[in-house]
Design a protein around this motif. Structure first.
Motif, mmCIF file in Angstrom:
data_model
loop_
_atom_site.group_PDB
_atom_site.id
_atom_site.type_symbol
_atom_site.label_atom_id
_atom_site.label_comp_id
_atom_site.label_asym_id
_atom_site.label_seq_id
_atom_site.Cartn_x
_atom_site.Cartn_y
_atom_site.Cartn_z
ATOM 1 N N PRO A 37 14.158 23.899 17.912
ATOM 2 C CA PRO A 37 15.200 24.840 17.150
ATOM 3 C C PRO A 37 14.566 26.183 16.684
ATOM 4 O O PRO A 37 13.338 25.967 16.290
ATOM 5 N N PRO A 38 15.321 27.462 16.509
ATOM 6 C CA PRO A 38 14.499 28.497 16.095
ATOM 7 C C PRO A 38 14.116 28.280 14.429
ATOM 8 O O PRO A 38 14.800 27.845 13.776
ATOM 9 N N THR A 39 12.896 28.830 14.401
ATOM 10 C CA THR A 39 12.652 28.757 13.005
ATOM 11 C C THR A 39 13.103 29.919 11.986
ATOM 12 O O THR A 39 13.907 30.784 12.531
ATOM 13 N N GLY A 40 12.793 29.642 10.726
ATOM 14 C CA GLY A 40 13.267 30.909 9.856
ATOM 15 C C GLY A 40 12.861 32.214 10.288
ATOM 16 O O GLY A 40 13.644 33.104 10.228
ATOM 17 N N ALA A 41 11.771 32.296 10.541
ATOM 18 C CA ALA A 41 10.936 33.465 10.811
ATOM 19 C C ALA A 41 11.848 34.103 12.245
ATOM 20 O O ALA A 41 11.964 35.464 12.326
ATOM 21 N N THR A 45 14.121 37.659 12.542
ATOM 22 C CA THR A 45 13.771 38.889 13.582
ATOM 23 C C THR A 45 15.011 38.929 14.519
ATOM 24 O O THR A 45 15.206 40.197 14.663
ATOM 25 N N PHE A 46 15.594 37.951 14.923
ATOM 26 C CA PHE A 46 17.050 38.226 15.658
ATOM 27 C C PHE A 46 17.948 39.129 14.741
ATOM 28 O O PHE A 46 18.713 39.876 15.260
ATOM 29 N N LYS A 47 18.110 38.819 13.572
ATOM 30 C CA LYS A 47 19.145 39.385 12.827
ATOM 31 C C LYS A 47 18.832 40.935 12.556
ATOM 32 O O LYS A 47 19.729 41.699 12.515
ATOM 33 N N LYS A 48 17.507 41.014 12.421
ATOM 34 C CA LYS A 48 17.091 42.441 12.229
ATOM 35 C C LYS A 48 17.389 43.523 13.536
ATOM 36 O O LYS A 48 17.681 44.557 13.209
ATOM 37 N N ALA A 49 16.948 42.799 14.708
ATOM 38 C CA ALA A 49 17.008 43.441 15.948
ATOM 39 C C ALA A 49 18.777 43.744 16.081
ATOM 40 O O ALA A 49 19.165 44.834 16.403
#
Length: 303
Positions: A37-41, A45-49
């Protein structure tokens, strides 16, 4: 017999391992690693993009509606022609603009300032006769909706040492679309500086001898500006003045200095009509606009 027992033991062991693997969530007999599953980092990155993409969309939309000056200069938007001055649309446009003009916060503040009684207010060309206005550049040819739609408002010191001239510049006065023509700004400075110089000359008549301009920033169309003038020096028949055109937020658009000279035929040019054109105090000492080479008062005793 021994071989059969060995095979049974081997398969029993595999079956037990499979059940353990299923309970733990792993995949038995797989050579690859299970998806993680996606890690915190990665999620950060997805939220920033996503945020950058959203801001870009909003900024692009606002930029299209309210383009910044460099974009307006490089990619001007076409505008419709101004309405006919005598049409209902043209009359309504000018009336609405005049109502806005009178309520300008900068003008209201000056009218109510503690030293307001040291200044007087005038409207150049408002009392100018129509037969003379039609052949005058700023009073006639450039007058109307989308151009110089309303008469300027002057706030001048009673000692005639300085003045503030409020003007609205329409889109029909552009050189580059959306930007007021530099020659038009020079004309306005010539007239307003002339007024300050002329009322300080002995015979209240003068012509332009020298005009120097320094363009500081583009003057965008469809805005009110203030032209500031100041008397620097008077020497006999010469008057030196300086001034600037500024936006209402204080941005200096054009700076200017000039020298005006009283011609030798000045005594031939005393005229009540010219005083009305320039805008005068209630009891002025016969201020005159610019000499036009015509004897407008043949009954005046020439000397």
């Amino acid at each position: 017999m021994t071989s059969a027992l060995c095979r049974r033991s081997f398969f029993s062991t595999l079956t037990a391992q499979s059940r353990t693997a299923l309970r733990s969530g792993s995949r038995p007999y797989s050579t690859g690693s299970p998806p993680k599953p996606p890690t915190g980092a990665a999620w950060g990155t997805f939220k920033k993009a996503s945020a950058v993409l959203g801001i870009s969309v909003v900024a692009g939309t606002l930029g299209a509606i309210y383009p910044p000056p460099p974009v307006s200069i490089l990619f001007p938007r076409a505008a419709p022609a101004p309405p006919d001055p005598i049409s209902p649309e043209g009359i309504a446009y000018s009336e609405d603009l005049e109502a806005t003009f009178q309520k300008l916060p900068e003008l209201v503040k000056l009218r109510s300032a503690p030293n307001a009684d040291e200044w007087y207010e005038a409207r150049p060309y408002q009392g100018y006769p129509e037969e003379r206005r039609v052949n005058n550049l700023t009073a006639g040819a450039l007058r109307g909706p989308g151009k110089l739609a309303v008469f300027p408002i002057i706030r001048a010191r009673k000692d005639e040492s300085e003045s503030l001239v409020f003007v609205h510049l329409g889109r029909g006065l552009c050189g580059h679309d959306g930007i007021i023509h530099g020659g038009l700004l020079a004309t306005l400075l010539d007239e307003t500086l002339a007024r300050t110089a002329i009322v300080n000359l002995p015979e209240k008549v003068g012509v332009t001898a020298k005009l120097s301009l320094n363009y500081r920033a583009p003057t965008m169309a469809d805005q009110f500006v203030v032209i500031k003038t100041k008397l620097d020096e008077v020497k006999g028949r010469k008057a030196m003045v300086s001034g600037s055109i500024e936006s209402l937020d204080g941005t200096v658009l054009v700076e200017a200095s000039a020298m005006f000279v009283q011609p030798r035929y000045a005594k031939l040019l005393h005229s009540q009509q010219l005083r009305k054109a320039m805008g005068e105090q209630q009891n002025p000492d016969q201020p005159i606009l610019l000499a036009d080479g015509q004897d407008l008062n043949p009954h005046y005793k020439h000397r």
